[in-house]
Design a protein around this motif. Structure first.
Motif, short mmCIF file in Angstrom:
data_model
loop_
_atom_site.label_atom_id
_atom_site.label_comp_id
_atom_site.label_asym_id
_atom_site.label_seq_id
_atom_site.Cartn_x
_atom_site.Cartn_y
_atom_site.Cartn_z
N SER A 51 1.31 -4.16 -7.94
CA SER A 51 1.77 -4.16 -6.62
C SER A 51 0.85 -4.37 -5.45
O SER A 51 -0.36 -3.96 -5.52
N HIS A 52 1.09 -4.96 -4.52
CA HIS A 52 0.31 -5.49 -3.25
C HIS A 52 0.28 -3.97 -2.33
O HIS A 52 -0.65 -3.79 -1.87
N HIS A 53 1.65 -3.31 -2.18
CA HIS A 53 1.63 -2.41 -1.30
C HIS A 53 2.23 -1.29 -1.92
O HIS A 53 3.35 -1.24 -2.57
N VAL A 54 1.70 0.11 -1.94
CA VAL A 54 2.10 1.30 -2.68
C VAL A 54 2.19 2.40 -1.59
O VAL A 54 1.21 2.61 -1.01
N LEU A 55 3.14 3.17 -1.92
CA LEU A 55 3.47 4.35 -1.01
C LEU A 55 3.73 5.34 -1.74
O LEU A 55 4.26 5.47 -2.77
N ALA A 79 2.31 9.57 2.49
CA ALA A 79 3.47 10.34 3.48
C ALA A 79 3.53 11.63 3.31
O ALA A 79 3.89 12.03 1.77
N LEU A 80 3.30 12.54 4.04
CA LEU A 80 3.10 13.93 4.07
C LEU A 80 3.76 14.89 4.74
O LEU A 80 3.95 14.53 5.94
N LEU A 81 4.31 16.24 4.47
CA LEU A 81 4.80 17.23 5.52
C LEU A 81 3.63 17.54 6.44
O LEU A 81 2.56 17.60 5.92
N LEU A 93 -8.08 12.77 1.24
CA LEU A 93 -7.60 11.28 1.22
C LEU A 93 -8.23 10.80 2.49
O LEU A 93 -8.65 9.82 2.38
N GLY A 94 -8.36 11.56 3.41
CA GLY A 94 -9.29 10.86 4.88
C GLY A 94 -10.70 10.58 4.20
O GLY A 94 -11.31 9.54 4.67
N SER A 95 -11.29 11.51 3.44
CA SER A 95 -12.71 11.37 3.18
C SER A 95 -12.83 9.91 2.28
O SER A 95 -13.56 9.62 2.08
N VAL A 100 -3.04 8.47 5.95
CA VAL A 100 -1.91 9.57 5.77
C VAL A 100 -1.15 9.52 6.88
O VAL A 100 -1.31 9.73 8.11
N LEU A 101 0.38 9.56 6.84
CA LEU A 101 1.47 9.37 7.92
C LEU A 101 2.22 10.53 7.68
O LEU A 101 2.41 11.33 6.47
#
Length: 257
Positions: A51-55, A79-81, A93-95, A100-101
């Motif tokens: 896959s090229h793009h993973v969510l 994608a997180l609450l 994840l940021g590190s 993250v949206l």
């Protein structure tokens, strides 16, 4: 498919080539979790390499995305609450430099913040999601890999689990336009023996933490009820067209005047 509680001190971590980052829960002492009958991390790894793009939707899928980052071809997004329950996952994840949206599928009219047909693979692990939105953002032939909590999951921690049974979930996936390729169920028990394990379990599942100094009765047996769905968005139907080559083989009829 039922499976009895494992006597191992913790469920073994699935090894993923190129993904050395372990799940936060798997590092926590005092968690005796049964091994699920399916290998969701290995399946996700194999699909991600194609896959090229993973969510990734939900905190557990986001942590799996972190483990897969070394095998991602192009893009990985989580994608997180919104809320403090997932702050540790967001920082993690940021590190690692992963995007993250914010997304809350329970909001009225909530949509995933992506254009149609953006992703080749959507991973959902033990988190709410809208199959219709997944269908919208999946490219034709794109895959959905969803592990969900069944009714009664983690009831001892004050959680009701999902209101969906596997049959109901499959119905919603089919109504959204996805074609199910595989499904499975699991029912078993786990055990928590330390404060660290209990806190990690609550954080990992996005459950409210107990008041400070109140870990609850330990050791604690917990109920696990999970199911797996793997589905695909069908390819676009071939456009109808007239084959003029066949017409050339037929003799033309010239009208007489």
């Amino acid at each position: 498919m039922d499976q009895q509680h494992s006597e191992h001190p913790s469920a073994p971590r699935e090894e993923i080539p190129g993904a050395p980052v372990p799940d936060l829960l798997e590092q926590s002492p005092g968690l005796d979790l049964p091994e699920l009958p399916w290998r969701v991390a290995q399946t996700a790894s194999a699909l991600a390499q194609l896959s090229h793009h993973v969510l990734a939707i939900g905190p557990r899928a986001a942590r799996l995305l972190a483990r897969l980052r070394g095998t991602l071809a192009e893009e990985g997004v989580a994608a997180l609450l919104v809320g403090p329950a997932h702050s540790r996952t967001r920082e993690h994840l940021g590190s690692l430099g992963l995007e993250v949206l914010d997304h809350d599928p329970s909001d009225v009219g909530a949509t995933l913040p992506f254009p149609p047909e953006r992703f080749d693979l959507v991973i959902v692990l033990d988190a709410p999601y809208d199959p219709r939105e997944v269908h919208r953002v999946l490219a034709p032939e794109g895959m959905l890999l969803a592990q969900q909590r069944g009714p009664g999951d983690l009831a001892e921690l004050g959680s009701e689990g999902s209101l969906d049974t596997l049959a109901e979930h499959l119905r919603r996936v089919t109504e959204a336009g996805l074609e199910t390729e595989h499904s499975d169920t699991f029912h078993g028990e786990g055990r928590v023996t330390t404060r660290e394990g209990l806190r990690a379990l609550r954080e990992g599942e996005g459950l409210a933490l107990p008041p400070a100094g109140d870990p609850g009765a330990l050791p604690l047996r917990i109920t696990l009820s999970r199911y797996l769905v793997q589905a695909r968005r069908p390819s676009r139907p071939a456009p109808a067209r007239t084959d003029f080559a066949e017409m050339l083989d037929d003799p033309l009829e010239v009208p007489r005047v």
